[in-house]
Design a protein around this motif. Structure first.
Motif, mmCIF file in Angstrom:
data_model
loop_
_atom_site.group_PDB
_atom_site.id
_atom_site.type_symbol
_atom_site.label_atom_id
_atom_site.label_comp_id
_atom_site.label_asym_id
_atom_site.label_seq_id
_atom_site.Cartn_x
_atom_site.Cartn_y
_atom_site.Cartn_z
ATOM 1 N N SER A 298 -19.663 61.124 -27.157
ATOM 2 C CA SER A 298 -18.412 61.850 -27.418
ATOM 3 C C SER A 298 -18.234 62.092 -28.901
ATOM 4 N N SER A 299 -18.511 61.075 -29.675
ATOM 5 C CA SER A 299 -18.392 61.187 -31.123
ATOM 6 C C SER A 299 -19.364 62.225 -31.677
ATOM 7 N N ALA A 300 -20.578 62.272 -31.127
ATOM 8 C CA ALA A 300 -21.579 63.236 -31.600
ATOM 9 C C ALA A 300 -21.176 64.667 -31.272
ATOM 10 N N SER B 27 -29.070 63.581 -30.905
ATOM 11 C CA SER B 27 -28.812 62.803 -32.116
ATOM 12 C C SER B 27 -28.519 61.349 -31.784
ATOM 13 N N VAL B 28 -27.749 61.111 -30.708
ATOM 14 C CA VAL B 28 -27.465 59.731 -30.311
ATOM 15 C C VAL B 28 -28.746 59.056 -29.828
ATOM 16 N N VAL C 51 -28.435 69.627 -37.760
ATOM 17 C CA VAL C 51 -27.271 68.856 -37.312
ATOM 18 C C VAL C 51 -27.720 67.654 -36.492
ATOM 19 N N ILE C 52 -28.683 67.840 -35.599
ATOM 20 C CA ILE C 52 -29.172 66.733 -34.768
ATOM 21 C C ILE C 52 -29.789 65.646 -35.638
ATOM 22 N N LEU C 53 -30.641 66.023 -36.575
ATOM 23 C CA LEU C 53 -31.275 65.034 -37.453
ATOM 24 C C LEU C 53 -30.266 64.342 -38.368
ATOM 25 N N LEU D 48 -29.375 60.319 -38.276
ATOM 26 C CA LEU D 48 -29.399 59.457 -39.452
ATOM 27 C C LEU D 48 -28.088 58.691 -39.604
ATOM 28 N N VAL D 49 -26.980 59.365 -39.319
ATOM 29 C CA VAL D 49 -25.668 58.729 -39.449
ATOM 30 C C VAL D 49 -25.465 57.659 -38.375
ATOM 31 N N TYR D 50 -26.084 57.831 -37.182
ATOM 32 C CA TYR D 50 -25.879 56.887 -36.085
ATOM 33 C C TYR D 50 -26.879 55.725 -36.082
ATOM 34 N N ILE D 51 -27.875 55.734 -36.944
ATOM 35 C CA ILE D 51 -28.841 54.621 -36.995
ATOM 36 C C ILE D 51 -28.161 53.286 -37.317
#
Length: 197
Positions: free
Chosen positions: A122-124, A1-2, A58-60, A64-67
């Protein structure tokens, strides 16, 4: 995700910082809207809407949240670099925008982007564990520390180690990610290296 969030956010932020104007405003307002909602709340809301499809969802969702974080950092770094002499010289000799971005600007902003991505790991991990703990993330045959914590709370008084070990693993992984991000920042920051010598 990151990785996916950085892969999508950094080019978007670089273009926004380099082009400017309405495109910059559009990207930054989109980032502001996403960043105004807490990460976990946004991720839980998206996975609840899409449906709990397991680890891929969850990964997707986290990507999206980390963009916006990657886009904002890349934009600010491009703003600080694009006025330097070597970028102006590249424009004078006729380099195209994409060449200028890739050959002259990107190598000079990659350090902070790597550090941010390391800290976001870490956050992910923590976000995935939280989403799975709440029941919206990873589902039962796929292992997840959050799912293990959720399942073990029923047996907390009979077998406390079922909750202690996944919780301890989460704490140690988040701590290791944060320490490695701090160490990488110290290593890649030339000002800090100069202060040490």
């Amino acid at each position: 995700s990151v990785f996916f969030g950085t892969l999508l956010g950094v080019p978007l932020g670089m273009l926004a910082g380099y082009i400017g104007g309405w495109f910059d405003s559009l990207v930054m307002r989109f980032s502001d809207v996403i960043m105004s909602v807490p990460t976990i709340l946004m991720a839980v809301a998206i996975t609840a809407i899409v449906g709990s499809g397991g680890l891929r969802v969850v990964i997707l969702t986290l990507a999206l949240v980390y963009i916006p974080g990657g886009a904002r950092l890349a934009r600010s770094m491009v703003y600080s670099v694009k006025e330097r002499e070597y970028v102006a010289a590249a424009q004078v000799i006729g380099e195209r925008r994409t060449q200028t971005l890739l050959r002259y600007i990107f190598p000079n902003i990659v350090g902070p982007i790597i550090v941010q991505a390391t800290l976001r790991l870490s956050s992910a991990v923590l976000a995935e564990a939280t989403i799975s703990y709440l029941g919206y993330g990873t589902q039962a045959p796929t292992p997840s520390w959050g799912l293990m914590l959720a399942d073990s709370q029923v047996y907390m008084w009979q077998a406390p180690l079922l909750a202690i070990f996944p919780g301890l693993a989460l704490v140690l992984l988040v701590l290791a990610g944060n320490l490695s991000g701090d160490g990488l920042r110290d290593l890649l920051d030339p000002k800090f290296r100069g202060a040490l010598q």
